[in-house]
Scaffold this active site. Structure first.
Site, PDB file in Angstrom:
ATOM      1  N   GLY A 139       0.837  -1.203   0.112  1.00  0.00           N
ATOM      2  CA  GLY A 139       0.131   0.146   0.152  1.00  0.00           C
ATOM      3  C   GLY A 139       0.909   1.282   0.090  1.00  0.00           C
ATOM      4  CG  ASP A 156      -9.562  -3.794   6.659  1.00  0.00           C
ATOM      5  OD1 ASP A 156      -9.971  -4.867   5.910  1.00  0.00           O
ATOM      6  OD2 ASP A 156      -9.199  -4.070   7.727  1.00  0.00           O
ATOM      7  CG  ASP A 159      -2.638  -5.104  15.273  1.00  0.00           C
ATOM      8  OD1 ASP A 159      -3.210  -6.143  14.937  1.00  0.00           O
ATOM      9  OD2 ASP A 159      -2.918  -4.374  15.866  1.00  0.00           O
TER      10      ASP A 159
HETATM   11  N1  SAM Z   1      -9.914  -6.164  10.142  1.00  0.00           N
HETATM   12  C1  SAM Z   1      -8.475  -6.682  10.409  1.00  0.00           C
HETATM   13  C2  SAM Z   1      -7.823  -6.177  11.493  1.00  0.00           C
HETATM   14  O1  SAM Z   1      -8.543  -5.018  11.922  1.00  0.00           O
HETATM   15  O2  SAM Z   1      -6.646  -6.317  11.792  1.00  0.00           O
HETATM   16  C3  SAM Z   1      -7.501  -6.382   9.100  1.00  0.00           C
HETATM   17  C4  SAM Z   1      -8.185  -7.462   8.151  1.00  0.00           C
HETATM   18  S1  SAM Z   1      -7.136  -7.457   6.738  1.00  0.00           S
HETATM   19  C5  SAM Z   1      -6.935  -9.290   6.730  1.00  0.00           C
HETATM   20  C6  SAM Z   1      -5.627  -6.899   6.837  1.00  0.00           C
HETATM   21  C7  SAM Z   1      -4.855  -7.029   5.426  1.00  0.00           C
HETATM   22  O3  SAM Z   1      -3.617  -6.112   5.380  1.00  0.00           O
HETATM   23  C8  SAM Z   1      -4.273  -8.483   5.158  1.00  0.00           C
HETATM   24  O4  SAM Z   1      -4.834  -8.823   3.934  1.00  0.00           O
HETATM   25  C9  SAM Z   1      -2.852  -7.871   4.919  1.00  0.00           C
HETATM   26  O5  SAM Z   1      -2.370  -8.953   3.893  1.00  0.00           O
HETATM   27  C10 SAM Z   1      -2.832  -6.445   4.353  1.00  0.00           C
HETATM   28  N2  SAM Z   1      -1.669  -5.919   4.414  1.00  0.00           N
HETATM   29  C11 SAM Z   1      -0.599  -5.806   5.412  1.00  0.00           C
HETATM   30  N3  SAM Z   1       0.386  -5.126   5.265  1.00  0.00           N
HETATM   31  C12 SAM Z   1       0.224  -4.563   3.991  1.00  0.00           C
HETATM   32  C13 SAM Z   1       0.687  -3.627   2.928  1.00  0.00           C
HETATM   33  N4  SAM Z   1       1.823  -3.035   3.260  1.00  0.00           N
HETATM   34  N5  SAM Z   1      -0.031  -3.048   1.988  1.00  0.00           N
HETATM   35  C14 SAM Z   1      -1.191  -3.730   1.701  1.00  0.00           C
HETATM   36  N6  SAM Z   1      -1.588  -4.551   2.275  1.00  0.00           N
HETATM   37  C15 SAM Z   1      -1.055  -4.777   3.527  1.00  0.00           C
END
Ligand code: SAM
Length: 285
Positions: A139, A156, A159
Site C-alpha cells: 500500500g 484496513d 497491526d
Molecule cells: N480487520 C483486520 C484487523 O483489524 O486487523 C484486518 C483485516 S485484513 C486481513 C488486513 C490485510 O492487510 C491483510 O490482508 C494483509 O495482507 C494486508 N496488508 C498488510 N500489510 C500491507 C501492506 N503494506 N500493503 C497492503 N496490504 C497490506
C-alpha cells in the site's frame, strides 16, 4: 488431539481459540496464515498469530470501517481500501450506490485467494463487482506512485508488525493525503486504545501535522480482545465528524437503507463519543 491456537499480539496476555477444524495453516508470500473453525467465533483467520476476521463478528468492524467515512463524506465517487484482503470492507463499501469505483490494494494475493475460498460470505461477490479494482501491491508503494485521487481512503491493515508496519508511518499518511481529492477523508485501523495506546496516539499525532482535523471513532469487536477498537480519522473538513443523526439518516435512506447489523445512524454519531482515557490520546494536551 485438541488443538488450541494462541494469539500472541500483546506482551502480558494471550488468548487461545480452540481449532475444531483447521482448513489452512501455512505461510503465504508475506505472512503466516491459519484458518480454522471455532465453536464461538465461527470460521477464524489469523495472520502472524493475530485474529483478523471471524465469521461471527466481522460485520462489526467491516460496517464501521466503511459506512462511517462514506456516510460522513456523503458524495464519495472513488474510494481506496489498503489491505482488506478478506473482502469485508469491499463488500460493505460497494453497498453505497454513489461509489463509481473502489480500489483495493492488498499486498498478499494469498489472503484474497484463501478468503474467497474459505470465507465466501465475507466478500460475498464483492470481488466480482464491476466497480471493484484489485491491485496487488504494498500500500505504501501504491499511494506513493498513483495518479488517482480518492474521496475516501480506508486503511484496513494488520497491526504494525510484519508487512503492516509501514502502514503506520508518517510517510504513508502523507502519501495518503496526496491521494485524497479535496475534502477527502482517511480512516485507519488503529488498534485497541486500552492495550495499544501509543499506536493510536502516534497515528493521530501524525494526522494532526498533516490534516486540519484528526480524531478517532470506536467500535466494539468481540474478537479483538481487550476493549473497543479505534479507527483513526483524518481530513481537512472538520464538519465531516459532526453531522447530526438526521443528516446521516437522510443519507442512509438515499443510499437505499440497506440492512446492517452494527452500523446505524445513531451508532455512527455515538462512535465519536470517546471516553476520557481515549480522548486524551487523540487531543493535544
Ligand atoms: N480487520 C483486520 C484487523 O483489524 O486487523 C484486518 C483485516 S485484513 C486481513 C488486513 C490485510 O492487510 C491483510 O490482508 C494483509 O495482507 C494486508 N496488508 C498488510 N500489510 C500491507 C501492506 N503494506 N500493503 C497492503 N496490504 C497490506
Amino acid at each position: 488431539m485438541e488443538r488450541w491456537v494462541e494469539e500472541t499480539l500483546h506482551r502480558g496476555f494471550r488468548v487461545r481459540l480452540k481449532a475444531d477444524r483447521v482448513l489452512f495453516d501455512s505461510e503465504t508470500e508475506h505472512q503466516r496464515l491459519i484458518i480454522f473453525d471455532n465453536a464461538d467465533f465461527g470460521r477464524v483467520m489469523m495472520l502472524d498469530n493475530i485474529v483478523q476476521v471471524t465469521t461471527a463478528d466481522e460485520f462489526v468492524y467491516h460496517e464501521m470501517m466503511s459506512h462511517v467515512p462514506l456516510f460522513a463524506h456523503g458524495r464519495a465517487r472513488k474510494a481506496l481500501i489498503v489491505g482488506g484482503g478478506d473482502g469485508g470492507v469491499l463488500r460493505e463499501a460497494l453497498k453505497h450506490p454513489e461509489l463509481e469505483q473502489v480500489t483495493l490494494c492488498e499486498i498478499d494475493q494469498g489472503v484474497i485467494d484463501l478468503c474467497r475460498a474459505h470465507f465466501p460470505g465475507v466478500s460475498a461477490g464483492a470481488y466480482d463487482d464491476p466497480r471493484a479494482r484489485v491491485v496487488i501491491a504494498d500500500g505504501t508503494k501504491f499511494v506513493a506512485g498513483t495518479g488517482d485521487r480518492f474521496d475516501v481512503i480506508m486503511v484496513d491493515s494488520t497491526d504494525p508488525i510484519g508487512p503492516g508496519a509501514v502502514l503506520f508511518t508518517r510517510e504513508f499518511y502523507a502519501d495518503c493525503r496526496r491521494c485524497l481529492a479535496p475534502g477527502g477523508l482517511l480512516v485507519t485501523q488503529n488498534g485497541l486504545p486500552f492495550l495499544q495506546a501509543s499506536e493510536l496516539a502516534q497515528s493521530v499525532g501524525y494526522f494532526r501535522g498533516l490534516f486540519g482535523d484528526a480524531f478517532a471513532y470506536l467500535a466494539t469487536t468481540p474478537s479483538y480482545f481487550g476493549g473497543p477498537i479505534s479507527f483513526g480519522w483524518a481530513t481537512d473538513n472538520a464538519k465531516l465528524r459532526h453531522h447530526k443523526r438526521r443528516k446521516i439518516e437522510r443519507r442512509y435512506a438515499n443510499a437505499g437503507g440497506f440492512p446492517t447489523r452494527y452500523w446505524r445512524p445513531d451508532v455512527h454519531v455515538a462512535a465519536f463519543a470517546l471516553p476520557n482515557y481515549i480522548r486524551e490520546l487523540v487531543e493535544p494536551s
